[in-house]
Motif scaffolding. Structure first.
Motif, mmCIF file in Angstrom:
data_model
loop_
_atom_site.group_PDB
_atom_site.id
_atom_site.type_symbol
_atom_site.label_atom_id
_atom_site.label_comp_id
_atom_site.label_asym_id
_atom_site.label_seq_id
_atom_site.Cartn_x
_atom_site.Cartn_y
_atom_site.Cartn_z
ATOM 1 N N SER A 1 11.260 9.125 9.827
ATOM 2 C CA SER A 1 10.678 7.904 9.273
ATOM 3 C C SER A 1 9.198 8.070 8.999
ATOM 4 O O SER A 1 8.648 7.438 8.101
ATOM 5 C CB SER A 1 10.917 6.718 10.214
ATOM 6 O OG SER A 1 10.213 6.894 11.420
ATOM 7 N N LYS A 2 8.552 8.955 9.779
ATOM 8 C CA LYS A 2 7.123 9.149 9.578
ATOM 9 C C LYS A 2 6.827 9.883 8.277
ATOM 10 O O LYS A 2 5.730 9.804 7.748
ATOM 11 C CB LYS A 2 6.536 9.928 10.771
ATOM 12 C CG LYS A 2 6.528 9.141 12.068
ATOM 13 C CD LYS A 2 5.934 9.960 13.199
ATOM 14 C CE LYS A 2 5.935 9.171 14.517
ATOM 15 N NZ LYS A 2 5.381 9.975 15.617
ATOM 16 N N THR A 3 7.806 10.647 7.779
ATOM 17 C CA THR A 3 7.594 11.411 6.554
ATOM 18 C C THR A 3 7.879 10.603 5.305
ATOM 19 O O THR A 3 7.572 11.038 4.200
ATOM 20 C CB THR A 3 8.492 12.662 6.550
ATOM 21 O OG1 THR A 3 9.867 12.250 6.556
ATOM 22 C CG2 THR A 3 8.205 13.531 7.768
ATOM 23 N N MET B 1 10.271 3.215 2.964
ATOM 24 C CA MET B 1 10.578 2.450 4.169
ATOM 25 C C MET B 1 10.909 1.000 3.824
ATOM 26 O O MET B 1 11.813 0.397 4.410
ATOM 27 C CB MET B 1 9.391 2.510 5.136
ATOM 28 C CG MET B 1 9.160 3.877 5.761
ATOM 29 S SD MET B 1 10.573 4.410 6.765
ATOM 30 C CE MET B 1 10.605 3.123 8.007
ATOM 31 N N PHE B 2 10.178 0.463 2.855
ATOM 32 C CA PHE B 2 10.457 -0.911 2.413
ATOM 33 C C PHE B 2 11.869 -1.016 1.843
ATOM 34 O O PHE B 2 12.606 -1.958 2.152
ATOM 35 C CB PHE B 2 9.432 -1.344 1.375
ATOM 36 C CG PHE B 2 9.832 -2.569 0.598
ATOM 37 C CD1 PHE B 2 9.742 -3.821 1.170
ATOM 38 C CD2 PHE B 2 10.326 -2.459 -0.701
ATOM 39 C CE1 PHE B 2 10.125 -4.960 0.467
ATOM 40 C CE2 PHE B 2 10.705 -3.580 -1.412
ATOM 41 C CZ PHE B 2 10.608 -4.831 -0.829
ATOM 42 N N LEU B 3 12.259 -0.057 1.006
ATOM 43 C CA LEU B 3 13.594 -0.088 0.411
ATOM 44 C C LEU B 3 14.679 0.008 1.479
ATOM 45 O O LEU B 3 15.705 -0.683 1.399
ATOM 46 C CB LEU B 3 13.747 1.054 -0.593
ATOM 47 C CG LEU B 3 12.951 0.934 -1.896
ATOM 48 C CD1 LEU B 3 13.195 2.144 -2.773
ATOM 49 C CD2 LEU B 3 13.303 -0.345 -2.637
ATOM 50 N N SER C 1 -4.282 -3.719 -0.152
ATOM 51 C CA SER C 1 -3.891 -4.265 1.154
ATOM 52 C C SER C 1 -3.379 -5.699 1.052
ATOM 53 O O SER C 1 -2.763 -6.205 1.992
ATOM 54 C CB SER C 1 -5.082 -4.213 2.121
ATOM 55 O OG SER C 1 -6.088 -5.135 1.726
ATOM 56 N N THR C 2 -3.647 -6.371 -0.074
ATOM 57 C CA THR C 2 -3.215 -7.761 -0.242
ATOM 58 C C THR C 2 -1.863 -7.868 -0.942
ATOM 59 O O THR C 2 -1.286 -8.952 -1.005
ATOM 60 C CB THR C 2 -4.257 -8.560 -1.055
ATOM 61 O OG1 THR C 2 -4.279 -8.072 -2.418
ATOM 62 C CG2 THR C 2 -5.642 -8.403 -0.464
ATOM 63 N N ILE C 3 -1.358 -6.759 -1.485
ATOM 64 C CA ILE C 3 -0.170 -6.808 -2.335
ATOM 65 C C ILE C 3 1.039 -7.371 -1.600
ATOM 66 O O ILE C 3 1.786 -8.188 -2.140
ATOM 67 C CB ILE C 3 0.146 -5.413 -2.909
ATOM 68 C CG1 ILE C 3 -0.932 -5.012 -3.910
ATOM 69 C CG2 ILE C 3 1.518 -5.393 -3.559
ATOM 70 C CD1 ILE C 3 -0.755 -3.618 -4.482
ATOM 71 N N SER C 4 1.268 -6.935 -0.365
ATOM 72 C CA SER C 4 2.463 -7.378 0.357
ATOM 73 C C SER C 4 2.477 -8.890 0.553
ATOM 74 O O SER C 4 3.499 -9.546 0.309
ATOM 75 C CB SER C 4 2.556 -6.667 1.709
ATOM 76 O OG SER C 4 1.399 -6.914 2.494
ATOM 77 N N SER C 5 1.349 -9.463 0.989
ATOM 78 C CA SER C 5 1.287 -10.915 1.206
ATOM 79 C C SER C 5 1.412 -11.672 -0.109
ATOM 80 O O SER C 5 2.117 -12.690 -0.189
ATOM 81 C CB SER C 5 -0.033 -11.281 1.886
ATOM 82 O OG SER C 5 -0.140 -10.667 3.149
ATOM 83 N N VAL C 6 0.764 -11.161 -1.140
ATOM 84 C CA VAL C 6 0.809 -11.819 -2.445
ATOM 85 C C VAL C 6 2.217 -11.756 -3.034
ATOM 86 O O VAL C 6 2.700 -12.723 -3.628
ATOM 87 C CB VAL C 6 -0.215 -11.176 -3.406
ATOM 88 C CG1 VAL C 6 0.021 -11.655 -4.836
ATOM 89 C CG2 VAL C 6 -1.634 -11.511 -2.974
ATOM 90 N N LEU C 7 2.895 -10.627 -2.858
ATOM 91 C CA LEU C 7 4.240 -10.456 -3.421
ATOM 92 C C LEU C 7 5.224 -11.464 -2.838
ATOM 93 O O LEU C 7 6.038 -12.036 -3.567
ATOM 94 C CB LEU C 7 4.727 -9.032 -3.163
ATOM 95 C CG LEU C 7 6.129 -8.692 -3.681
ATOM 96 C CD1 LEU C 7 6.187 -8.850 -5.193
ATOM 97 C CD2 LEU C 7 6.514 -7.273 -3.275
ATOM 98 N N LEU D 1 8.971 -6.154 4.635
ATOM 99 C CA LEU D 1 7.610 -5.660 4.712
ATOM 100 C C LEU D 1 7.088 -5.658 6.141
ATOM 101 O O LEU D 1 6.045 -5.070 6.421
ATOM 102 C CB LEU D 1 6.679 -6.514 3.840
ATOM 103 C CG LEU D 1 6.825 -6.334 2.328
ATOM 104 C CD1 LEU D 1 6.033 -7.395 1.595
ATOM 105 C CD2 LEU D 1 6.403 -4.954 1.890
ATOM 106 N N ASP D 2 7.804 -6.322 7.037
ATOM 107 C CA ASP D 2 7.381 -6.371 8.435
ATOM 108 C C ASP D 2 7.714 -5.043 9.119
ATOM 109 O O ASP D 2 8.885 -4.683 9.245
ATOM 110 C CB ASP D 2 8.105 -7.520 9.161
ATOM 111 C CG ASP D 2 7.555 -7.764 10.545
ATOM 112 O OD1 ASP D 2 6.778 -6.911 11.051
ATOM 113 O OD2 ASP D 2 7.908 -8.796 11.149
ATOM 114 N N PRO D 3 6.732 -4.289 9.554
ATOM 115 C CA PRO D 3 6.996 -2.982 10.172
ATOM 116 C C PRO D 3 7.781 -3.072 11.481
ATOM 117 O O PRO D 3 8.304 -2.068 11.960
ATOM 118 C CB PRO D 3 5.590 -2.425 10.413
ATOM 119 C CG PRO D 3 4.700 -3.627 10.473
ATOM 120 C CD PRO D 3 5.293 -4.607 9.532
#
Length: 287
Positions: free
Chosen positions: A6-8, A14-16, A201-207, A283-285
């Motif tokens: 997962s780190k690679t 990871m989102f998909l 850094s704002t893309i995830s919240s905006v999306l 998007l939540d890790p």
């Protein structure tokens, strides 16, 4: 999943992977994509246009020839619903996109520079927040005049403050990070810091909010058209279709005239909200 593997993976991969677990969100996405494809390909597979009339089938019930029946002018309701998706979905996407762009610019400026710029932008946002969104939209359209273009402007105006506040919050958080401080120390220019570090850094919240806001915008546009402030006849916009059929709501056998446009609005808004929830979860890790 293996922790080392997962780190690679890239953040997008990871989102998909996490998004594939959101079954209801995938269904919602499929519904929206189906609407978009049908709206784009309407002239290819439909036998009627939104304005074709059949005087021999006025107010006919749903049948194999007219899947959603016909209206009081003999126009095919299914064709009007599909062509109406072009208008309703376009209003939603275009108006919210304008709000995203304007809100991102204002939010970054507010959070990055602070001081008087921050005070002016946030106080202006507070003024707009003081009004209910729909009432503000009615007021703006009443001043500008009816029509789809003015509806888009109205929705974009009341969408901008929320995006500005979201982006400002993210900007303030990123400004205190080590890598931004290091970039400033190394002499990175303001545009580079904004476009390379802050805005990404704002893309995830905006999306997430963008997806949900599209549904709200479609509902707002339909409501304005229903009141006669948005799309005007003979436009097949869903709210306008509801308005032209409201006299038949209480008449037995003609519920289909309002059922199908209302169902399209309901499915669009629900799908946008469910998709937004799914994207937020993916998007939540922690997931």
């Amino acid at each position: 999943m293996d922790t080392n593997s997962s780190k690679t993976l890239s953040p997008f991969a990871m989102f998909l992977i996490r998004f594939k677990r959101e079954k209801t969100a995938i269904v919602a996405l499929c519904i929206l994509l189906t609407m978009v494809v049908m709206a784009i390909a309407a002239p290819i597979f439909l036998h009627y246009t939104a304005t074709d009339v059949d005087y021999n089938n006025i107010l006919s019930l749903p049948s194999w020839e007219h899947w959603a029946g016909t209206d009081l002018y003999g126009r095919d309701n299914f064709a009007r619903l599909v062509y109406g998706a072009r208008i309703s979905l376009s209003v939603g996407f275009v108006s919210v996109t304008i709000g995203v762009i304007a809100g991102t610019v204002l939010g970054v400026i507010s959070g990055y520079y602070g001081g008087i710029a921050d005070a002016i932008i946030m106080r202006a946002a507070d003024v707009l927040f003081a009004f209910p969104s729909f009432l503000l939209a009615i007021g703006i359209v009443a001043v500008l005049g009816g029509g789809i273009v003015n509806v888009i402007i109205a929705i974009a105006i009341f969408s901008t403050p929320m995006f500005a506040r979201i982006v400002r919050s993210q900007t303030l958080s990123v400004m205190n990070s080590q890598y931004v401080r290091a970039a400033k120390t190394m002499g990175a220019s303001t545009p580079r810091i904004m476009f390379k570090h802050i805005i990404p850094s704002t893309i995830s919240s905006v999306l997430v909010y963008f997806t949900m806001r599209v549904g709200t915008s479609v509902l707002t546009a339909a409501s304005l058209s229903f009141l006669g402030l948005g799309a005007q006849p003979p436009s097949p916009e869903w709210g306008a279709m509801l308005a032209s059929s409201r006299d038949f709501m209480a008449v037995d056998g003609y519920m289909y005239l309002t059922l199908f446009p209302g169902l399209c609005i309901f499915l669009t808004v629900l799908s946008c909200n469910v998709l937004g929830d799914g994207i937020r979860s993916a998007l939540d890790p922690k997931n």
